[in-house]
Scaffold this active site. Structure first.
Site, PDB file in Angstrom:
ATOM      1  N   HIS A 124      10.023  13.370  17.666  1.00 47.95           N
ATOM      2  CA  HIS A 124      10.635  14.243  18.668  1.00 47.95           C
ATOM      3  C   HIS A 124      12.158  14.195  18.665  1.00 47.95           C
ATOM      4  O   HIS A 124      12.789  15.066  19.283  1.00 47.95           O
ATOM      5  CB  HIS A 124      10.137  13.889  20.073  1.00 47.95           C
ATOM      6  CG  HIS A 124       8.713  14.226  20.323  1.00 47.95           C
ATOM      7  ND1 HIS A 124       8.199  15.488  20.112  1.00 47.95           N
ATOM      8  CD2 HIS A 124       7.673  13.465  20.771  1.00 47.95           C
ATOM      9  CE1 HIS A 124       6.903  15.485  20.423  1.00 47.95           C
ATOM     10  NE2 HIS A 124       6.568  14.279  20.803  1.00 47.95           N
ATOM     11  N   ASP A 141       0.242  14.627  14.814  1.00 50.28           N
ATOM     12  CA  ASP A 141       0.314  14.134  16.186  1.00 50.28           C
ATOM     13  C   ASP A 141      -0.099  15.250  17.151  1.00 50.28           C
ATOM     14  O   ASP A 141      -0.006  16.431  16.813  1.00 50.28           O
ATOM     15  CB  ASP A 141       1.756  13.702  16.462  1.00 50.28           C
ATOM     16  CG  ASP A 141       1.944  12.980  17.781  1.00 50.28           C
ATOM     17  OD1 ASP A 141       1.911  11.737  17.788  1.00 50.28           O
ATOM     18  OD2 ASP A 141       2.125  13.662  18.812  1.00 50.28           O
ATOM     19  N   HIS A 170       1.432  16.252  19.772  1.00 51.82           N
ATOM     20  CA  HIS A 170       2.604  17.018  20.176  1.00 51.82           C
ATOM     21  C   HIS A 170       3.399  17.472  18.954  1.00 51.82           C
ATOM     22  O   HIS A 170       3.468  16.769  17.949  1.00 51.82           O
ATOM     23  CB  HIS A 170       3.505  16.170  21.081  1.00 51.82           C
ATOM     24  CG  HIS A 170       2.816  15.642  22.297  1.00 51.82           C
ATOM     25  ND1 HIS A 170       2.239  14.388  22.333  1.00 51.82           N
ATOM     26  CD2 HIS A 170       2.593  16.202  23.506  1.00 51.82           C
ATOM     27  CE1 HIS A 170       1.695  14.192  23.525  1.00 51.82           C
ATOM     28  NE2 HIS A 170       1.885  15.277  24.245  1.00 51.82           N
ATOM     29  N   ASP A 225      -2.914  10.371  19.201  1.00 50.71           N
ATOM     30  CA  ASP A 225      -3.033  10.905  20.557  1.00 50.71           C
ATOM     31  C   ASP A 225      -3.831  12.199  20.601  1.00 50.71           C
ATOM     32  O   ASP A 225      -3.939  12.831  21.657  1.00 50.71           O
ATOM     33  CB  ASP A 225      -1.664  11.090  21.206  1.00 50.71           C
ATOM     34  CG  ASP A 225      -0.668  11.814  20.323  1.00 50.71           C
ATOM     35  OD1 ASP A 225      -1.000  12.142  19.165  1.00 50.71           O
ATOM     36  OD2 ASP A 225       0.467  12.050  20.782  1.00 50.71           O
TER      37      ASP A 225
END
Length: 342
Positions: free
Chosen positions: A154, A190, A192, A279
């Site tokens: 991120h 992932d 996200h 996740d």
């Protein structure tokens, strides 16, 4: 598959984060790192490749901020973790960064990424883990795992966010390019979207960034990861975003993975970097896909069919009790398909 880590990665231990309008315990806790080591064993220690590979990706002023932020926070009379509360709006006046509060806001994309006393040591150790695993792959291993913690995908060249401070996948990719590996594919699985990785390589046609993630219309990071983001300039067409709805299980995820793998093959890379986040697990406390443990073995096997030298870089995964077993399942699936001995 050999794996690498640095003990300093356990030193990053913020107490809380701001999430959905309220305070909660920091989800990206040292317990994640401990769970991985418990499941996979201690592995091999990271070597120190210095600051230069980090500065090949991250702005020097940003790296300096990360090193000094917590000390400046304490010097300002604050306690606990450093965290921003004022964020500059694009195209406003030039930034005045005299106060630590202004510095944090200028170098942050959210209020969920606090800086604790051990944050720099952990982020630096995670980057060195990625570089050490990369060195193993470029030295002849067909795959290696970097147990990076905190995660990295991120954060951009000059901002932190989403629990991420240094972009481990990007640092490894630039280091590989510096060693003569020009065409690279980064596959981000992932939950996200890896907005920071996308930003860093958005105009680089030699690095494909392909991401399967929750639709940013409903999920963090919201402002990146839509399907019409395809790269720019020389990087036009070298970004592939495959957003999926909340509740996606393997039956919906597998076709997207097939599409991403086809894009990797078409790119013709000499190196694959996998930003692997667990996740996507059905029981993850902050995410909303429905993958099961056995799906990770299938995922790993499918990725291994690319038959490319592969660096796997750990990203998210917050169901701590299941994290180690989920990562182990992915590695077992990859190893069984690629012929690596566990």
């Amino acid at each position: 598959m050999r794996h690498f880590s640095d003990p300093g990665q356990a030193r990053h231990a913020p107490q809380r984060e701001l999430h959905n309008g309220g305070w909660m315990d920091f989800a990206e806790s040292p317990a994640r790192f401990a769970a991985l080591l418990d499941a996979l064993g201690p592995g091999e220690p990271a070597r120190d490749f210095g600051i230069e590979p980090i500065l090949a990706v991250h702005d020097p002023a940003y790296a300096a901020f990360l090193r000094e932020a917590h000390d400046l926070w304490l010097a300002a009379g604050r306690e606990g973790d450093a965290m921003g509360y004022v964020f500059p709006v694009v195209a406003r006046r030039a930034l005045a960064l005299d106060r630590i509060d202004a510095k944090i806001g200028a170098f942050s994309m959210d209020a969920s990424t606090p800086i604790a006393a051990g944050t720099w040591a952990a982020a630096y150790g995670g980057a060195q883990s990625a570089l050490t695993a990369l060195d193993a792959v470029l030295g002849g291993d067909n795959a290696a795992l970097a147990l990076c913690r905190p995660p990295g995908h991120h954060c951009g060249a000059d901002y932190m966010g989403g629990y991420c401070y240094l972009n481990n996948a990007a640092i490894a990719a630039r280091a590989a390019q510096a060693r003569g590996v020009r065409r690279i594919a980064i596959l981000d699985v992932d939950y996200h979207h890896g907005n920071g990785t996308q930003d860093i390589f958005y105009d680089d046609g030699e690095v494909l960034f392909a991401s399967i993630h929750a639709d940013p219309k409903t999920d963090f990071p919201f402002y990146w990861g839509h399907a019409d983001e395809r790269g720019s300039g020389q990087g036009e067409g070298a970004t592939l975003n495959l957003p999926l709805p909340q509740g996606t299980d393997w039956s919906g995820y597998a076709p997207a993975l097939d599409t991403a793998l086809d894009a990797v093959r078409a790119h013709g890379p000499d190196l694959l970097i996998v930003s692997y986040g667990a996740d996507t697990f059905a029981e993850d406390p902050i995410s909303h896909f429905k993958l099961k443990r056995e799906d990770y073995a299938t995922m790993g096997g499918m990725i291994a069919t690319l038959d490319l030298p592969a660096l796997v870089v750990m990203e998210g995964g917050y169901a701590v009790d299941a994290l180690g077993a989920n990562v182990a399942a992915f590695l077992e699936g990859f190893d069984s398909q690629s012929g690596i001995r566990p």
